[in-house]
Write a protein that holds these residues in place. Structure first.
Motif, PDB file in Angstrom:
ATOM      1  N   VAL A  17      22.047  35.394 -17.762  1.00  0.00           N
ATOM      2  CA  VAL A  17      22.890  34.986 -18.878  1.00  0.00           C
ATOM      3  C   VAL A  17      24.368  35.307 -18.632  1.00  0.00           C
ATOM      4  CG1 VAL A  17      22.661  37.135 -20.204  1.00  0.00           C
ATOM      5  CG2 VAL A  17      23.013  34.972 -21.406  1.00  0.00           C
ATOM      6  N   GLU A  18      24.646  36.309 -17.811  1.00  0.00           N
ATOM      7  CA  GLU A  18      26.029  36.702 -17.557  1.00  0.00           C
ATOM      8  C   GLU A  18      26.721  35.813 -16.520  1.00  0.00           C
ATOM      9  OE1 GLU A  18      25.948  40.854 -16.566  1.00  0.00           O
ATOM     10  OE2 GLU A  18      25.512  41.462 -18.622  1.00  0.00           O
ATOM     11  N   LEU A  19      25.988  34.888 -15.925  1.00  0.00           N
ATOM     12  CA  LEU A  19      26.574  34.018 -14.911  1.00  0.00           C
ATOM     13  C   LEU A  19      26.989  32.662 -15.482  1.00  0.00           C
ATOM     14  CD1 LEU A  19      24.369  34.729 -11.765  1.00  0.00           C
ATOM     15  CD2 LEU A  19      26.686  35.510 -12.254  1.00  0.00           C
ATOM     16  N   ILE A  20      27.393  32.651 -16.744  1.00  0.00           N
ATOM     17  CA  ILE A  20      27.999  31.466 -17.340  1.00  0.00           C
ATOM     18  C   ILE A  20      29.486  31.741 -17.465  1.00  0.00           C
ATOM     19  CG2 ILE A  20      27.704  32.202 -19.752  1.00  0.00           C
ATOM     20  CD1 ILE A  20      27.017  29.240 -20.407  1.00  0.00           C
ATOM     21  N   THR A  21      30.297  30.703 -17.409  1.00  0.00           N
ATOM     22  CA  THR A  21      31.747  30.911 -17.423  1.00  0.00           C
ATOM     23  C   THR A  21      32.281  31.100 -18.843  1.00  0.00           C
ATOM     24  OG1 THR A  21      32.261  28.544 -17.610  1.00  0.00           O
ATOM     25  CG2 THR A  21      31.979  29.437 -15.386  1.00  0.00           C
ATOM     26  N   LEU A  22      33.451  31.706 -18.931  1.00  0.00           N
ATOM     27  CA  LEU A  22      34.110  31.878 -20.222  1.00  0.00           C
ATOM     28  C   LEU A  22      34.404  30.534 -20.870  1.00  0.00           C
ATOM     29  CD1 LEU A  22      36.662  34.735 -19.422  1.00  0.00           C
ATOM     30  CD2 LEU A  22      34.715  34.870 -20.989  1.00  0.00           C
ATOM     31  N   LYS A  23      34.796  29.562 -20.051  1.00  0.00           N
ATOM     32  CA  LYS A  23      35.094  28.228 -20.581  1.00  0.00           C
ATOM     33  C   LYS A  23      33.845  27.592 -21.193  1.00  0.00           C
ATOM     34  CE  LYS A  23      37.579  23.998 -19.391  1.00  0.00           C
ATOM     35  NZ  LYS A  23      38.759  24.294 -20.212  1.00  0.00           N
ATOM     36  N   ALA A  24      32.698  27.825 -20.565  1.00  0.00           N
ATOM     37  CA  ALA A  24      31.446  27.293 -21.095  1.00  0.00           C
ATOM     38  C   ALA A  24      31.120  27.906 -22.457  1.00  0.00           C
ATOM     39  CB  ALA A  24      30.307  27.542 -20.105  1.00  0.00           C
ATOM     40  N   ILE A  25      31.309  29.227 -22.581  1.00  0.00           N
ATOM     41  CA  ILE A  25      31.050  29.918 -23.851  1.00  0.00           C
ATOM     42  C   ILE A  25      31.962  29.368 -24.949  1.00  0.00           C
ATOM     43  CG2 ILE A  25      31.205  32.129 -25.059  1.00  0.00           C
ATOM     44  CD1 ILE A  25      28.785  31.943 -23.245  1.00  0.00           C
ATOM     45  N   LYS A  26      33.245  29.186 -24.627  1.00  0.00           N
ATOM     46  CA  LYS A  26      34.191  28.641 -25.608  1.00  0.00           C
ATOM     47  C   LYS A  26      33.764  27.242 -26.059  1.00  0.00           C
ATOM     48  CE  LYS A  26      38.260  31.204 -23.973  1.00  0.00           C
ATOM     49  NZ  LYS A  26      39.576  31.101 -23.284  1.00  0.00           N
ATOM     50  N   THR A  27      33.257  26.464 -25.109  1.00  0.00           N
ATOM     51  CA  THR A  27      32.823  25.105 -25.435  1.00  0.00           C
ATOM     52  C   THR A  27      31.608  25.119 -26.353  1.00  0.00           C
ATOM     53  OG1 THR A  27      33.655  24.345 -23.287  1.00  0.00           O
ATOM     54  CG2 THR A  27      32.137  22.893 -24.447  1.00  0.00           C
ATOM     55  N   LEU A  28      30.666  26.032 -26.105  1.00  0.00           N
ATOM     56  CA  LEU A  28      29.484  26.147 -26.972  1.00  0.00           C
ATOM     57  C   LEU A  28      29.885  26.504 -28.404  1.00  0.00           C
ATOM     58  CD1 LEU A  28      26.978  28.060 -24.648  1.00  0.00           C
ATOM     59  CD2 LEU A  28      26.898  25.650 -25.305  1.00  0.00           C
ATOM     60  N   LYS A  29      30.902  27.321 -28.535  1.00  0.00           N
ATOM     61  CA  LYS A  29      31.370  27.731 -29.863  1.00  0.00           C
ATOM     62  C   LYS A  29      32.021  26.568 -30.626  1.00  0.00           C
ATOM     63  CE  LYS A  29      32.190  32.592 -28.601  1.00  0.00           C
ATOM     64  NZ  LYS A  29      31.192  33.189 -29.511  1.00  0.00           N
ATOM     65  N   GLN A  30      32.462  25.538 -29.889  1.00  0.00           N
ATOM     66  CA  GLN A  30      33.129  24.398 -30.511  1.00  0.00           C
ATOM     67  C   GLN A  30      32.199  23.203 -30.741  1.00  0.00           C
ATOM     68  OE1 GLN A  30      36.125  23.722 -27.564  1.00  0.00           O
ATOM     69  NE2 GLN A  30      37.300  25.570 -28.076  1.00  0.00           N
ATOM     70  N   ALA A  31      30.947  23.342 -30.340  1.00  0.00           N
ATOM     71  CA  ALA A  31      30.023  22.204 -30.367  1.00  0.00           C
ATOM     72  C   ALA A  31      29.579  21.841 -31.784  1.00  0.00           C
ATOM     73  CB  ALA A  31      28.800  22.526 -29.514  1.00  0.00           C
ATOM     74  N   VAL A  48      26.201  29.539 -29.384  1.00  0.00           N
ATOM     75  CA  VAL A  48      26.472  28.221 -29.949  1.00  0.00           C
ATOM     76  C   VAL A  48      27.006  28.354 -31.373  1.00  0.00           C
ATOM     77  CG1 VAL A  48      25.412  26.040 -30.668  1.00  0.00           C
ATOM     78  CG2 VAL A  48      24.729  27.115 -28.515  1.00  0.00           C
ATOM     79  N   ASN A  49      27.934  27.496 -31.721  1.00  0.00           N
ATOM     80  CA  ASN A  49      28.432  27.383 -33.095  1.00  0.00           C
ATOM     81  C   ASN A  49      27.244  27.408 -34.057  1.00  0.00           C
ATOM     82  OD1 ASN A  49      29.494  26.551 -35.568  1.00  0.00           O
ATOM     83  ND2 ASN A  49      30.001  24.486 -34.853  1.00  0.00           N
ATOM     84  N   PRO A  50      27.175  28.361 -34.988  1.00  0.00           N
ATOM     85  CA  PRO A  50      26.011  28.478 -35.887  1.00  0.00           C
ATOM     86  C   PRO A  50      25.780  27.260 -36.764  1.00  0.00           C
ATOM     87  CG  PRO A  50      27.796  29.946 -36.579  1.00  0.00           C
ATOM     88  CD  PRO A  50      28.169  29.428 -35.231  1.00  0.00           C
ATOM     89  N   MET A  51      26.812  26.428 -36.912  1.00  0.00           N
ATOM     90  CA  MET A  51      26.674  25.215 -37.732  1.00  0.00           C
ATOM     91  C   MET A  51      26.180  24.023 -36.904  1.00  0.00           C
ATOM     92  SD  MET A  51      27.512  26.381 -40.625  1.00  0.00           S
ATOM     93  CE  MET A  51      27.619  24.867 -41.580  1.00  0.00           C
ATOM     94  N   ALA A  52      26.067  24.207 -35.590  1.00  0.00           N
ATOM     95  CA  ALA A  52      25.708  23.089 -34.710  1.00  0.00           C
ATOM     96  C   ALA A  52      24.206  22.804 -34.742  1.00  0.00           C
ATOM     97  CB  ALA A  52      26.141  23.391 -33.281  1.00  0.00           C
ATOM     98  N   GLU A  53      23.872  21.562 -34.522  1.00  0.00           N
ATOM     99  CA  GLU A  53      22.472  21.167 -34.353  1.00  0.00           C
ATOM    100  C   GLU A  53      22.082  21.422 -32.901  1.00  0.00           C
ATOM    101  OE1 GLU A  53      19.579  17.226 -34.848  1.00  0.00           O
ATOM    102  OE2 GLU A  53      21.757  16.986 -34.766  1.00  0.00           O
ATOM    103  N   MET A  54      20.911  22.038 -32.671  1.00  0.00           N
ATOM    104  CA  MET A  54      20.446  22.304 -31.311  1.00  0.00           C
ATOM    105  C   MET A  54      19.153  21.527 -31.055  1.00  0.00           C
ATOM    106  SD  MET A  54      21.320  26.300 -30.551  1.00  0.00           S
ATOM    107  CE  MET A  54      20.637  27.017 -32.045  1.00  0.00           C
TER     108      MET A  54
END
Length: 255
Positions: A17-31, A48-54
């Motif tokens: 789980v720690e081998l994901i990039t910071l940019k990827a995490i930021k993108t998940l938060k905006q999804a 992931v953004n808690p309001m996002a559909e998964m």
């Protein structure tokens, strides 16, 4: 005001789980919507953004929840209805991940497209086992080849790679291991070191080390299966060499 339809294809990395990039995490938060695969570490969904559909769109044991055409259509439909769709894929989506195909389809249907690269399992999984793909005096290059093509056959590139001095990394190749081994034997490389790493970088990781001659027996003894990576080359020996050096230093410290 409706949101701009957008697709961002994101690489989740090889498993840890720690081998994901910071940019990827930021993108998940905006999804607004996240479509994720089976090889994605479930812990990453916590970012992931808690309001996002998964939506899980992966496959397990050959059982497809969605066909690729359905995934493409889902991306476009959710893009137009929800806004920002994130396609979360294991490893790096541009290395045998079909990320390019999904981006092309989305762009053809009016979505903005972006890509966030991931750490490829082809590099990271051997590295976690202290196997470098290149090493001075040992390997000057490496091949990364899919073991199974669109026609479900072994890539013809494996035969070409077997003729070279390069390190060869085969993804999705466990079902074709006998064919791979036979090609290397034809080139007189029965003694070439081989590593097979299953579930690399995760707590479930399993490793088998042998040679072209012995690796099938090693697989059977260790019950290795997909998802796994096959590494063929003299660089595999670095793992044991490093361990021996560490043991020598530890022994001297004790004496």
């Amino acid at each position: 005001m409706n949101k701009q339809p957008k697709l961002t294809v994101v690489g989740a990395g090889p498993g840890d789980v720690e081998l994901i990039t910071l940019k990827a995490i930021k993108t998940l938060k905006q999804a607004d919507v996240v479509l994720y695969d089976a090889l994605v570490n479930p812990e990453l969904l916590e970012y992931v953004n808690p309001m996002a559909e998964m939506i899980f769109v992966g496959k397990r044991r050959g059982c497809y929840r969605y066909q690729q055409e359905q995934i493409n259509e889902l991306i476009v439909a959710r893009g137009h209805s929800h806004g920002h769709v994130v396609r979360l894929k294991g490893g790096d989506p541009f290395i045998f991940g079909r990320g390019a195909e999904e981006m092309e389809y989305a762009a053809e249907h009016g979505l903005l497209v972006e890509m966030v690269p991931g750490i490829s399992s082809s590099l990271a999984v051997p590295a976690y086992q202290n196997i470098p793909l290149t090493k001075r005096g040992s390997s000057e290059s490496f091949w990364v080849i899919t073991g199974t093509t669109k026609q479900h056959k072994l890539s013809t590139d494996v035969a070409l790679a077997a003729k070279s001095n390069a390190t060869v990394v085969v993804l999705m190749g466990m079902g074709k291991l006998a064919e791979i081994v036979a090609l290397f034997k034809q080139e007189g490389k029965a003694e070439l070191p081989v590593a097979i790493i299953q579930n690399g970088t995760t707590p479930q990781e399993k490793v088998g080390i042998g040679t072209v001659e012995t690796i099938e027996e090693v697989v059977e003894e260790n019950q290795l299966s997909n998802p796994a990576i096959i590494v063929l080359g003299s660089v595999v020996n670095h793992r044991e060499q490093l361990l021996n050096l560490q043991n020598q230093v530890a022994l001297k410290a004790v004496i």
